[in-house]
Design a protein around this motif. Structure first.
Motif, PDB file in Angstrom:
ATOM      1  N   CYS A 365      -1.765  -8.922   3.748  1.00 58.13           N
ATOM      2  CA  CYS A 365      -1.374  -8.653   5.136  1.00 58.13           C
ATOM      3  C   CYS A 365      -0.128  -9.488   5.470  1.00 58.13           C
ATOM      4  O   CYS A 365      -0.068 -10.683   5.164  1.00 58.13           O
ATOM      5  CB  CYS A 365      -2.528  -9.024   6.057  1.00 58.13           C
ATOM      6  N   ILE A 366       0.861  -8.845   6.078  1.00 56.23           N
ATOM      7  CA  ILE A 366       2.085  -9.577   6.432  1.00 56.23           C
ATOM      8  C   ILE A 366       2.111  -9.899   7.936  1.00 56.23           C
ATOM      9  O   ILE A 366       3.135 -10.288   8.482  1.00 56.23           O
ATOM     10  CB  ILE A 366       3.352  -8.802   6.014  1.00 56.23           C
ATOM     11  N   HIS A 367       0.983  -9.692   8.579  1.00 50.77           N
ATOM     12  CA  HIS A 367       0.853 -10.008  10.019  1.00 50.77           C
ATOM     13  C   HIS A 367       1.939  -9.356  10.866  1.00 50.77           C
ATOM     14  O   HIS A 367       2.499  -9.976  11.760  1.00 50.77           O
ATOM     15  CB  HIS A 367       0.823 -11.532  10.235  1.00 50.77           C
ATOM     16  N   CYS A 368       2.219  -8.102  10.551  1.00 49.67           N
ATOM     17  CA  CYS A 368       3.269  -7.408  11.300  1.00 49.67           C
ATOM     18  C   CYS A 368       2.766  -6.902  12.654  1.00 49.67           C
ATOM     19  O   CYS A 368       3.552  -6.597  13.544  1.00 49.67           O
ATOM     20  CB  CYS A 368       3.795  -6.230  10.490  1.00 49.67           C
ATOM     21  N   GLY A 369       1.449  -6.761  12.797  1.00 51.07           N
ATOM     22  CA  GLY A 369       0.877  -6.312  14.076  1.00 51.07           C
ATOM     23  C   GLY A 369       0.908  -4.809  14.290  1.00 51.07           C
ATOM     24  O   GLY A 369       0.473  -4.319  15.334  1.00 51.07           O
ATOM     25  N   CYS A 371      -0.917  -2.499  13.051  1.00 53.83           N
ATOM     26  CA  CYS A 371      -2.258  -1.923  13.206  1.00 53.83           C
ATOM     27  C   CYS A 371      -2.763  -2.129  14.636  1.00 53.83           C
ATOM     28  O   CYS A 371      -3.452  -1.258  15.183  1.00 53.83           O
ATOM     29  CB  CYS A 371      -3.231  -2.525  12.190  1.00 53.83           C
ATOM     30  N   LEU A 382      -6.529  -6.141  11.766  1.00 53.64           N
ATOM     31  CA  LEU A 382      -6.278  -7.116  10.691  1.00 53.64           C
ATOM     32  C   LEU A 382      -7.385  -8.161  10.624  1.00 53.64           C
ATOM     33  O   LEU A 382      -7.837  -8.530   9.544  1.00 53.64           O
ATOM     34  CB  LEU A 382      -4.898  -7.759  10.837  1.00 53.64           C
ATOM     35  N   PRO A 415       1.811  -1.388   6.491  1.00 52.25           N
ATOM     36  CA  PRO A 415       2.798  -1.413   5.406  1.00 52.25           C
ATOM     37  C   PRO A 415       2.254  -2.073   4.140  1.00 52.25           C
ATOM     38  O   PRO A 415       2.775  -1.862   3.053  1.00 52.25           O
ATOM     39  CB  PRO A 415       3.958  -2.219   5.997  1.00 52.25           C
ATOM     40  N   ALA A 416       1.194  -2.893   4.299  1.00 51.01           N
ATOM     41  CA  ALA A 416       0.591  -3.548   3.129  1.00 51.01           C
ATOM     42  C   ALA A 416      -0.389  -2.605   2.416  1.00 51.01           C
ATOM     43  O   ALA A 416      -0.941  -2.961   1.388  1.00 51.01           O
ATOM     44  CB  ALA A 416      -0.128  -4.813   3.571  1.00 51.01           C
ATOM     45  N   LEU A 418      -3.310  -1.692   3.182  1.00 53.75           N
ATOM     46  CA  LEU A 418      -4.702  -2.177   3.132  1.00 53.75           C
ATOM     47  C   LEU A 418      -5.643  -1.046   3.569  1.00 53.75           C
ATOM     48  O   LEU A 418      -5.322  -0.304   4.505  1.00 53.75           O
ATOM     49  CB  LEU A 418      -4.864  -3.384   4.065  1.00 53.75           C
ATOM     50  N   LEU A 420      -7.751  -0.221   5.649  1.00 49.44           N
ATOM     51  CA  LEU A 420      -8.340  -0.737   6.897  1.00 49.44           C
ATOM     52  C   LEU A 420      -9.507   0.124   7.389  1.00 49.44           C
ATOM     53  O   LEU A 420     -10.515  -0.402   7.870  1.00 49.44           O
ATOM     54  CB  LEU A 420      -7.253  -0.834   7.979  1.00 49.44           C
TER      55      LEU A 420
HETATM   56  S1  SF4 Z   1      -0.656  -3.381   9.765  1.00 52.58           S
HETATM   57 FE1  SF4 Z   1      -1.442  -4.193   7.842  1.00 52.58          FE
HETATM   58  S2  SF4 Z   1       0.034  -5.752   7.283  1.00 52.58           S
HETATM   59 FE2  SF4 Z   1       0.384  -5.314   9.449  1.00 52.58          FE
HETATM   60  S3  SF4 Z   1      -0.924  -6.807  10.543  1.00 52.58           S
HETATM   61 FE3  SF4 Z   1      -2.134  -4.980  10.290  1.00 52.58          FE
HETATM   62  S4  SF4 Z   1      -3.297  -5.349   8.404  1.00 52.58           S
HETATM   63 FE4  SF4 Z   1      -1.603  -6.777   8.409  1.00 52.58          FE
END
Ligand code: SF4
Ligand code: SF4
Length: 440
Positions: A365-369, A371, A382, A415-416, A418, A420
């Protein structure tokens, strides 16, 4: 005109390849497999035994529970087996297999043939229950149970979900274009059954011809309006639709009834309208078969045919399939086998090619927000994913995992890459299991 909508959401490519393809009524297969659970709630018990002759539309399974819906034979013929079969959720379900005699001899119609004006609200609800009508948008909640307001609550309005927001699916769009008069009859019956004063039909602006067709159908009707909506996903989720149309917000953990609203899918309104016109229970429905098949299309298919029958009706695979999904690409369930029965809730069969399902490489996770921005329920996917991976039910509850509607928007934008949605499903499972154990 500023179109109504909700906060959050995503704009995936629509891929509505079949929107211009009229519904084609499929001949019944040689054999049907009628699952005894095609709804949320108590599974049906068989009302027939092996060797019995049955008629088309005959009730063959039922359960007395309030949250249940009977099942009916979609052909006339003979019961040849009763027992477990593979099901679309990866589990097995009990089912009644009927050899079709090809005669389509019909059972007595449901109801007394009374016109809507002569029926009471209670009678309409009981006809809807008897006809086995369930939510046709995929959820499968028994419709009669939904139409009954508990003590202290009043149903003020109906919201009819005609937005079909999942990519690829077009069976609701075709029902609107081809059978709007039946839908209108269904909405009138639903209004009377609930005592609601008004019905709003939500339709996406991009559904070519649908708004015009519905406008024509409701022109002379008082208390039924068509509401054009932005094309966005998940516009078809109950809370988003209610907010977009009425501005009312369903509270966390609450139901549409908490704000005086009942939501019904447009396919459900069609099924109720057809019941009112013909007395026939729910034994067939519209379905889209699309993607990597030779002849994608929309079909009217009997409940109990196999998914393989539907793929064959669409000309078979256009190339070696990578995945066969029951439903749309965002919320649908990938299948291990196509030898599973088609049910009342099945909106579509989507075949994706091998290339389309190549897994993208996953990173941290790049913590882009992204999601969080995509989640129409204002959840924090996340963190929920992290807690689900760790089996941390305290964290999952604190961040309201049970409010997740499994729409898949977070997974779509990540973008990662994941998984989810998978984490959300797993996390919800942990919390539900914990709450069940706490009750014991
Ligand atoms: S969209 Fe993916 S990469 Fe970005 S914060 Fe959420 S879990 Fe992390
Ligand atoms: S799957 Fe759940 S968490 Fe993800 S966007 Fe949809 S509602 Fe939000």
């Amino acid at each position: 005109m500023r179109l109504k909508t909700f906060k959050g959401g995503i704009h995936p490519p629509a891929n509505k390849l079949t929107s211009q393809m009229p519904l084609f009524t499929l001949p019944a297969p040689k054999q049907v497999v009628i699952a005894l659970q095609q709804h949320i709630g108590a599974p049906c018990q068989p009302l027939v035994k092996v060797g019995d002759a049955v008629l088309m539309g005959q009730k063959i399974g039922d359960h007395p529970a309030a949250i249940s819906a009977p099942v009916h034979s979609s052909v006339s013929g003979k019961v040849v087996a009763i027992g477990p079969v593979n099901f679309s959720n990866g589990k097995t379900v009990n089912a009644i297999t009927i050899a079709n005699d090809g005669l389509d001899n019909k059972a007595e119609p449901i109801g007394s043939g009374k016109a809507l004006a002569e029926l009471t609200d209670l009678e309409i609800r009981s006809l809807i229950r008897e006809a086995g009508i369930v939510g046709m948008g995929g959820a499968g909640f028994p419709t009669a149970a939904k139409l009954t307001a508990p003590a202290g609550k009043k149903i003020e309005m109906l919201v009819i979900n005609g937005v079909e927001c999942e990519p690829y699916l077009t069976c609701d769009h075709r029902i609107i274009l081809e059978q709007s008069a039946v839908i209108l009859d269904g909405i009138k019956a639903l209004l009377k059954a609930t005592g609601a004063g008004h019905a709003y039909i939500g339709v996406k602006i991009t559904m070519e011809g649908a708004i015009e067709e519905l406008h024509k159908a409701v022109l002379m009707e008082k208390g039924i309006d068509v509401v054009p909506l932005v094309s966005k996903y998940p516009q078809g989720e109950e809370r988003q639709l209610i907010y977009a149309i009425t501005g009312r917000e369903v509270p966390s953990g609450g139901l549409p009834l908490d704000v005086g609203i009942v939501v019904c899918n447009i396919g459900t309104a069609w099924a109720v309208g057809r019941l009112m016109e013909t007395g026939m229970p729910l034994i067939e429905r519209s379905v889209t078969v699309t993607g990597a098949v030779k002849k994608p299309g929309n079909f009217m298919a009997r409940v109990g045919c196999m998914v393989s029958d539907l793929i064959e009706a669409a000309g078979g695979y256009a190339e070696e399939p990578g995945s066969v999904i029951m439903g749309g690409p965002l919320t649908g369930l990938p299948q291990f086998s196509t030898e599973i029965p088609f049910t009342k809730q099945n909106t579509g069969i989507l075949v994706l090619s091998k290339k389309e399902v190549q897994p993208a490489p996953m990173t941290d996770c790049i913590h882009c927000g992204s999601c969080i921005g995509a989640c129409a329920y204002r959840l924090m996917p996340l963190y929920l994913a992290k807690y689900a991976a760790a089996g941390n039910t305290t964290g999952l509850e604190k961040y309201n995992i049970l409010d997740c509607r499994e729409c898949g928007a977070c997974a779509y934008v990540c973008p990662a890459k994941l998984p989810l949605l998978h984490y959300m499903r797993v996390g919800k499972g942990y919390v539900t299991a914990k709450r069940a154990a706490d009750k014991k």
